[in-house]
Design a protein around this motif. Structure first.
Motif, PDB file in Angstrom:
ATOM      1  N   ALA A  61       0.853  -1.197   0.000  1.00  0.00           N
ATOM      2  CA  ALA A  61       0.000   0.000   0.000  1.00  0.00           C
ATOM      3  C   ALA A  61       0.889   1.247   0.000  1.00  0.00           C
ATOM      4  N   SER A  62       0.358   2.344  -0.446  1.00  0.00           N
ATOM      5  CA  SER A  62       1.129   3.591  -0.448  1.00  0.00           C
ATOM      6  C   SER A  62       1.077   4.239   0.936  1.00  0.00           C
ATOM      7  N   LEU A  63       2.067   5.083   1.206  1.00  0.00           N
ATOM      8  CA  LEU A  63       2.062   5.829   2.469  1.00  0.00           C
ATOM      9  C   LEU A  63       0.830   6.715   2.565  1.00  0.00           C
ATOM     10  N   LYS A  64       0.391   7.246   1.427  1.00  0.00           N
ATOM     11  CA  LYS A  64      -0.803   8.093   1.438  1.00  0.00           C
ATOM     12  C   LYS A  64      -2.017   7.277   1.901  1.00  0.00           C
ATOM     13  N   GLU A  65      -2.183   6.065   1.365  1.00  0.00           N
ATOM     14  CA  GLU A  65      -3.296   5.206   1.790  1.00  0.00           C
ATOM     15  C   GLU A  65      -3.215   4.935   3.294  1.00  0.00           C
ATOM     16  N   ALA A  66      -2.017   4.632   3.767  1.00  0.00           N
ATOM     17  CA  ALA A  66      -1.827   4.338   5.186  1.00  0.00           C
ATOM     18  C   ALA A  66      -2.142   5.560   6.044  1.00  0.00           C
ATOM     19  N   ALA A  67      -1.663   6.733   5.620  1.00  0.00           N
ATOM     20  CA  ALA A  67      -1.906   7.963   6.377  1.00  0.00           C
ATOM     21  C   ALA A  67      -3.400   8.269   6.454  1.00  0.00           C
ATOM     22  N   VAL A  68      -4.100   8.102   5.341  1.00  0.00           N
ATOM     23  CA  VAL A  68      -5.550   8.339   5.325  1.00  0.00           C
ATOM     24  C   VAL A  68      -6.251   7.373   6.269  1.00  0.00           C
ATOM     25  N   LYS A  69      -5.822   6.106   6.281  1.00  0.00           N
ATOM     26  CA  LYS A  69      -6.428   5.108   7.174  1.00  0.00           C
ATOM     27  C   LYS A  69      -6.200   5.495   8.632  1.00  0.00           C
ATOM     28  N   MET A  70      -4.986   5.962   8.953  1.00  0.00           N
ATOM     29  CA  MET A  70      -4.689   6.390  10.325  1.00  0.00           C
ATOM     30  C   MET A  70      -5.575   7.567  10.731  1.00  0.00           C
ATOM     31  N   ILE A  71      -5.659   8.551   9.868  1.00  0.00           N
ATOM     32  CA  ILE A  71      -6.452   9.754  10.166  1.00  0.00           C
ATOM     33  C   ILE A  71      -7.931   9.402  10.321  1.00  0.00           C
ATOM     34  N   ASN A  72      -8.464   8.647   9.384  1.00  0.00           N
ATOM     35  CA  ASN A  72      -9.893   8.297   9.411  1.00  0.00           C
ATOM     36  C   ASN A  72     -10.285   7.472  10.627  1.00  0.00           C
ATOM     37  N   ASN A  73      -9.328   6.697  11.159  1.00  0.00           N
ATOM     38  CA  ASN A  73      -9.634   5.815  12.282  1.00  0.00           C
ATOM     39  C   ASN A  73      -9.050   6.290  13.605  1.00  0.00           C
ATOM     40  N   GLY A  74      -8.372   7.437  13.590  1.00  0.00           N
ATOM     41  CA  GLY A  74      -7.828   8.000  14.815  1.00  0.00           C
ATOM     42  C   GLY A  74      -6.791   7.121  15.492  1.00  0.00           C
ATOM     43  N   VAL A  75      -5.924   6.478  14.693  1.00  0.00           N
ATOM     44  CA  VAL A  75      -4.879   5.615  15.246  1.00  0.00           C
ATOM     45  C   VAL A  75      -3.500   6.138  14.863  1.00  0.00           C
ATOM     46  N   HIS A  76      -2.496   5.713  15.619  1.00  0.00           N
ATOM     47  CA  HIS A  76      -1.129   6.182  15.396  1.00  0.00           C
ATOM     48  C   HIS A  76      -0.221   5.124  14.790  1.00  0.00           C
ATOM     49  N   ARG A  77      -0.748   3.910  14.635  1.00  0.00           N
ATOM     50  CA  ARG A  77       0.070   2.852  14.048  1.00  0.00           C
ATOM     51  C   ARG A  77      -0.819   1.863  13.315  1.00  0.00           C
ATOM     52  N   LEU A  78      -0.225   1.254  12.301  1.00  0.00           N
ATOM     53  CA  LEU A  78      -0.901   0.191  11.562  1.00  0.00           C
ATOM     54  C   LEU A  78       0.015  -1.023  11.554  1.00  0.00           C
ATOM     55  N   ILE A  79      -0.557  -2.188  11.699  1.00  0.00           N
ATOM     56  CA  ILE A  79       0.199  -3.415  11.588  1.00  0.00           C
ATOM     57  C   ILE A  79       0.350  -3.692  10.100  1.00  0.00           C
ATOM     58  N   VAL A  80       1.564  -4.016   9.670  1.00  0.00           N
ATOM     59  CA  VAL A  80       1.816  -4.340   8.268  1.00  0.00           C
ATOM     60  C   VAL A  80       1.855  -5.865   8.174  1.00  0.00           C
ATOM     61  N   PHE A  81       1.132  -6.406   7.216  1.00  0.00           N
ATOM     62  CA  PHE A  81       1.068  -7.849   7.120  1.00  0.00           C
ATOM     63  C   PHE A  81       1.285  -8.325   5.700  1.00  0.00           C
ATOM     64  N   SER A  82       1.594  -9.602   5.605  1.00  0.00           N
ATOM     65  CA  SER A  82       1.590 -10.267   4.315  1.00  0.00           C
ATOM     66  C   SER A  82       0.604 -11.417   4.449  1.00  0.00           C
ATOM     67  N   SER A  83       0.058 -11.826   3.356  1.00  0.00           N
ATOM     68  CA  SER A  83      -0.890 -12.920   3.363  1.00  0.00           C
ATOM     69  C   SER A  83      -0.170 -14.148   2.845  1.00  0.00           C
ATOM     70  N   HIS A  84      -0.265 -15.230   3.608  1.00  0.00           N
ATOM     71  CA  HIS A  84       0.407 -16.465   3.214  1.00  0.00           C
ATOM     72  C   HIS A  84      -0.538 -17.628   3.475  1.00  0.00           C
ATOM     73  N   MET A  85      -0.941 -18.305   2.409  1.00  0.00           N
ATOM     74  CA  MET A  85      -1.831 -19.466   2.514  1.00  0.00           C
ATOM     75  C   MET A  85      -3.100 -19.131   3.305  1.00  0.00           C
ATOM     76  N   GLY A  86      -3.652 -17.948   3.058  1.00  0.00           N
ATOM     77  CA  GLY A  86      -4.894 -17.554   3.692  1.00  0.00           C
ATOM     78  C   GLY A  86      -4.767 -17.020   5.106  1.00  0.00           C
ATOM     79  N   ARG A  87      -3.536 -16.908   5.609  1.00  0.00           N
ATOM     80  CA  ARG A  87      -3.322 -16.392   6.967  1.00  0.00           C
ATOM     81  C   ARG A  87      -2.652 -15.022   6.874  1.00  0.00           C
ATOM     82  N   LEU A  88      -2.978 -14.152   7.843  1.00  0.00           N
ATOM     83  CA  LEU A  88      -2.322 -12.858   7.936  1.00  0.00           C
ATOM     84  C   LEU A  88      -1.099 -13.010   8.828  1.00  0.00           C
ATOM     85  N   LEU A  89       0.076 -12.722   8.289  1.00  0.00           N
ATOM     86  CA  LEU A  89       1.305 -12.828   9.052  1.00  0.00           C
ATOM     87  C   LEU A  89       1.903 -11.440   9.229  1.00  0.00           C
TER      88      LEU A  89
END
Length: 133
Positions: A89-117
């Protein structure tokens, strides 16, 4: 600088501090202090992302439960549905998500075999560092 062209994976803090669902508060606090982080990722035995325990989660639980908090596990304290983002995702997308949800951090994940890691954490400070360069 166009933050829409910068990927989260280029800026995030790599690696995460994890605890299992059964970790007791004392272990969680030790991990926070030893690693100098503000949150730990809670994972299932197979490494799948289950939630996050942050300083504020601990404080809120303490306010609700008082001294009984030391008997609780990560599963009892964690925020089970924290906000997250994919590494591509772009930093802009992440920043908008933080602002819209009032949070200061996002967990970054990869998807592997249907699981979020979990693979990293992107904080508001990480974005500020990039923009201020």
């Amino acid at each position: 600088m166009d933050i829409a062209k910068i990927k989260v994976s280029e800026v995030m803090s790599r690696g995460v501090v994890t605890v299992g669902l059964e970790a007791r508060l004392e272990e969680i606090l030790n991990q926070l202090l030893e690693n100098k982080v503000h949150a730990v990722i809670v994972t299932a035995k197979d490494g799948e992302f289950m939630g996050v325990v942050s300083h504020s989660d601990i404080i809120e639980t303490l306010a609700r439960r008082g001294q009984k908090i030391f008997e609780l596990t990560a599963e009892d304290i964690m925020c089970p549905k924290p906000y997250y983002v994919k590494g591509d995702a772009s930093l802009k997308e992440a920043a908008v998500k933080m602002i819209n949800n009032g949070v200061h951090r996002l967990i970054v994940f990869s998807s592997h075999m249907g699981r979020l890691l979990p693979v990293g954490i992107l904080s508001a400070i990480d974005i500020v560092r990039v923009v201020s360069q």
